[in-house]
Design an enzyme around this catalytic site. Structure first.
Site, short mmCIF file in Angstrom:
data_model
loop_
_atom_site.label_atom_id
_atom_site.label_comp_id
_atom_site.label_asym_id
_atom_site.label_seq_id
_atom_site.Cartn_x
_atom_site.Cartn_y
_atom_site.Cartn_z
N HIS A 1 14.87 31.09 -1.47
CA HIS A 1 13.64 31.50 -0.78
C HIS A 1 12.82 32.49 -1.60
O HIS A 1 11.59 32.48 -1.55
CB HIS A 1 13.98 32.05 0.61
CG HIS A 1 14.59 30.99 1.49
ND1 HIS A 1 15.49 31.26 2.50
CD2 HIS A 1 14.43 29.63 1.51
CE1 HIS A 1 15.85 30.13 3.09
NE2 HIS A 1 15.22 29.12 2.49
N HIS B 1 14.24 18.64 2.91
CA HIS B 1 15.45 18.86 3.73
C HIS B 1 15.23 20.15 4.50
O HIS B 1 15.60 21.24 4.05
CB HIS B 1 16.69 18.97 2.84
CG HIS B 1 17.01 17.69 2.12
ND1 HIS B 1 16.28 17.22 1.05
CD2 HIS B 1 17.99 16.76 2.34
CE1 HIS B 1 16.79 16.07 0.64
NE2 HIS B 1 17.83 15.77 1.40
N SER C 1 13.39 27.66 5.15
CA SER C 1 12.23 27.30 4.32
C SER C 1 11.03 26.85 5.16
O SER C 1 9.90 27.22 4.82
CB SER C 1 12.62 26.24 3.28
OG SER C 1 13.32 25.18 3.87
N GLU D 1 13.48 15.98 8.18
CA GLU D 1 14.82 16.36 8.67
C GLU D 1 15.42 15.13 9.35
O GLU D 1 14.81 14.52 10.22
CB GLU D 1 14.74 17.55 9.65
CG GLU D 1 16.04 17.94 10.29
CD GLU D 1 17.20 18.16 9.30
OE1 GLU D 1 17.06 18.95 8.36
OE2 GLU D 1 18.26 17.52 9.48
N ASP E 1 16.21 20.32 -1.12
CA ASP E 1 17.34 21.19 -0.78
C ASP E 1 18.38 20.43 0.05
O ASP E 1 18.60 20.73 1.22
CB ASP E 1 16.76 22.39 0.01
CG ASP E 1 17.82 23.38 0.42
OD1 ASP E 1 18.89 23.42 -0.22
OD2 ASP E 1 17.57 24.13 1.39
#
Ligand code: SAM
Length: 293
Positions: A19, A42, A108, A126, A175
């Site tokens: 981050h 992700h 994120s 997602e 990610d």
């Protein structure tokens, strides 16, 4: 598949590395007024309660964000020193904790949503059937409906459909949970395809450093792909301990393709601070490598 829930790992040292770099990348791109598109392939649940649910099972934030915050507070109180390189990151975390007690850790999607300017767009993927509902609920709190799109789809196959973004300026955070060993292979083909469509995009890839062949090979594979497209890259790794036989995650890395020229200088300052703040034994260290075309 689908046993991974990011809440177990929210606020860990790996989240901090990821981050902190993410914020620098976005703010660099925003130095120009033109719109940017950010894609988080992700997303996870968006924001996490550190005092409840999965987060208190693993307590990974204890050795992560809680430790970093205490380090920053102690330095400020004892020697009036502020480590500038981590201040902006801490501000982004504190924004979700206005009463000064650290209860929530933004993932994120939340960090990115808060950084958006009116002209920017955020696309979130997602796949987890429960996580997607929580993500939609959490992002709904932000009232940025027009700027944020959420897809309950497999980003490894869908990312290419969004590239290049209409703004032609953008950042892609990749990610994966690497829960499925195939993620390493999917990652490679996704990055390869993405660069074919949008060679000038900035790509930020997070990876765990674990004793698995695929994990050890990942940075070299990414370098090969970046080099074959004549793209600059930067590789940063943070190890907080070296304890053989210990199963918890001790190190992770970020591989950035088309990094901003400011990133290496920034990390030369920030990574030593993270090692001092988060290091748990003498094995704590960082790595910083880059290649410019
Ligand atoms: N990026 C988040 C952050 O920094 O706060 C954390 C994301 S977590 C490491 C990975 C997430 O990706 C999980 O919630 C998992 O359900 C989801 N996921 C796994 N495979 C996926 C796929 N193929 N497409 C989209 N999401 C996926």
């Amino acid at each position: 598949m689908f046993s991974y829930r990011h809440a177990f790992h929210a606020g860990s040292h790996a989240d901090i590395l990821k981050h902190l770099i993410l914020i620098h990348l976005v703010e660099y791109l925003q130095e120009k007024p033109g719109a940017i598109t950010i894609i988080d392939t992700h997303a996870g649940a968006g924001i996490y309660n550190l005092k409840d649910g999965f987060a208190i099972v693993s307590n990974e934030a204890d050795c992560g964000i809680y430790r970093l915050k205490k380090f920053a507070q102690d330095r400020a109180e004892s020697s009036n020193q502020f480590d500038e390189s981590i201040q902006r990151y801490l501000e982004c975390i504190e924004m979700e904790n206005p009463d000064n007690e650290l209860n929530f850790y933004p993932g994120s999607p939340f960090i990115l949503a808060r950084l958006l300017r009116p002209q920017d767009r955020l696309k979130l993927f997602e796949l987890h059937p429960k996580e997607i509902d929580i993500l939609r609920h959490n992002m709904g709190q932000l009232k940025q409906v027009k700027q944020i799109d959420i897809y309950a789809e497999d980003s490894f196959t869908r990312l290419k459909g969004l590239l290049p973004p209409p703004s032609r300026r953008g950042l892609v955070l990749i990610d994966p949970s690497y829960e499925d060993k195939q993620d390493y292979r999917y990652l490679e083909s996704t990055v390869e395809e993405a660069l074919q469509r949008f060679a000038t995009g900035c790509y930020a890839i997070w990876y765990p450093i674990i004793s698995r062949r695929e994990s050890a090979a990942l940075p070299e594979r990414m370098k090969k792909i970046a080099n074959s497209h004549a793209r600059s890259w930067l590789n940063a790794e943070l190890r907080v301990e070296n304890t053989p036989g210990e199963r918890r995650l001790q190190a992770s890395g970020m591989f950035i393709i088309n990094p901003p020229w400011t990133l290496e200088k920034y990390l030369e300052k920030a990574l030593p601070v993270l090692v001092r703040a988060l290091g748990q034994n003498s094995g704590a260290q960082f790595l910083l490598k880059s290649f410019e075309v």
